[in-house]
Motif scaffolding. Structure first.
Motif, short mmCIF file in Angstrom:
data_model
loop_
_atom_site.label_atom_id
_atom_site.label_comp_id
_atom_site.label_asym_id
_atom_site.label_seq_id
_atom_site.Cartn_x
_atom_site.Cartn_y
_atom_site.Cartn_z
N ASP A 167 42.10 40.06 40.00
CA ASP A 167 42.47 39.08 41.02
C ASP A 167 41.20 38.75 41.77
O ASP A 167 40.39 39.63 42.09
CB ASP A 167 43.48 39.66 42.01
CG ASP A 167 44.89 39.72 41.47
OD1 ASP A 167 45.16 39.04 40.45
OD2 ASP A 167 45.72 40.42 42.05
N VAL A 168 41.01 37.46 42.08
CA VAL A 168 39.82 37.00 42.78
C VAL A 168 40.27 36.20 44.01
O VAL A 168 41.04 35.25 43.87
CB VAL A 168 38.95 36.10 41.87
CG1 VAL A 168 37.74 35.59 42.62
CG2 VAL A 168 38.55 36.83 40.62
N ALA A 169 39.81 36.61 45.18
CA ALA A 169 40.09 35.87 46.42
C ALA A 169 38.76 35.32 46.92
O ALA A 169 37.79 36.05 47.09
CB ALA A 169 40.71 36.78 47.46
N TYR A 170 38.74 34.01 47.15
CA TYR A 170 37.56 33.34 47.70
C TYR A 170 37.74 33.28 49.21
O TYR A 170 38.78 32.84 49.70
CB TYR A 170 37.44 31.94 47.10
CG TYR A 170 37.25 31.96 45.61
CD1 TYR A 170 35.97 32.03 45.05
CD2 TYR A 170 38.34 31.92 44.75
CE1 TYR A 170 35.80 32.06 43.67
CE2 TYR A 170 38.18 31.94 43.38
CZ TYR A 170 36.91 32.02 42.84
OH TYR A 170 36.75 32.05 41.49
N LEU A 171 36.73 33.72 49.95
CA LEU A 171 36.81 33.83 51.41
C LEU A 171 35.77 32.93 52.08
O LEU A 171 34.65 32.80 51.56
CB LEU A 171 36.56 35.27 51.85
CG LEU A 171 37.30 36.37 51.08
CD1 LEU A 171 36.84 37.74 51.55
CD2 LEU A 171 38.79 36.22 51.25
#
Length: 140
Positions: A86-90
């Motif tokens: 899972d990749v979350a861009y912040l």
């Protein structure tokens, strides 16, 4: 004008808050004879701030407990990875811009406004309540 945070390699604790600043939905522990006390999840996070640690990321691993924060970063790939992530861009305030699940051998598009990337094993972020608009905090 605020002072820009200087990130360093190391570890920290990730806390997740709702869009309005309230705490995330508490996790109720299994039933026992003791009184039930709601627990806000705290996730262990590795911080990869140098070029070498960002470049290595999760390569060569079979999994990860918690998550890894790549900073500065606005795009990732999963070439030579052994597991789905899972990749979350912040953004610069650690507010979630976008969340995606990436299988091994994929190239992610750069995300406009993203300054950091948070990676974990597939399915973990949904369980933690990480979704666009959610504010995160990381404490060393």
């Amino acid at each position: 004008m605020g002072r820009r945070r200087q990130w360093r390699n190391g570890t920290g604790s990730l806390r997740i808050a709702e869009r309005d600043g309230a705490a995330a939905e508490p996790v109720i522990p299994p039933v026992s004879e003791s009184p039930v006390i709601p627990v806000i999840p705290v996730i262990q996070v590795e911080i990869a701030a140098s070029y070498g640690t960002r470049r290595r990321g999760l390569l060569g691993r079979d999994g990860i407990e918690g998550a890894i924060l790549l900073t500065p970063c606005n795009s990732v790939h999963t070439f030579r990875m052994r597991f789905t992530i899972d990749v979350a861009y912040l953004d610069k305030e650690l507010r979630v811009v976008d969340v995606h699940t990436m299988k091994p051998g994929r190239l992610g598009k750069p995300r406009f406004g993203a300054r950091h990337v948070l990676e974990s094993e597939a399915g973990a972020m949904a369980g933690w309540g990480v979704r666009p608009g959610v504010q995160l905090t990381i404490e060393p």
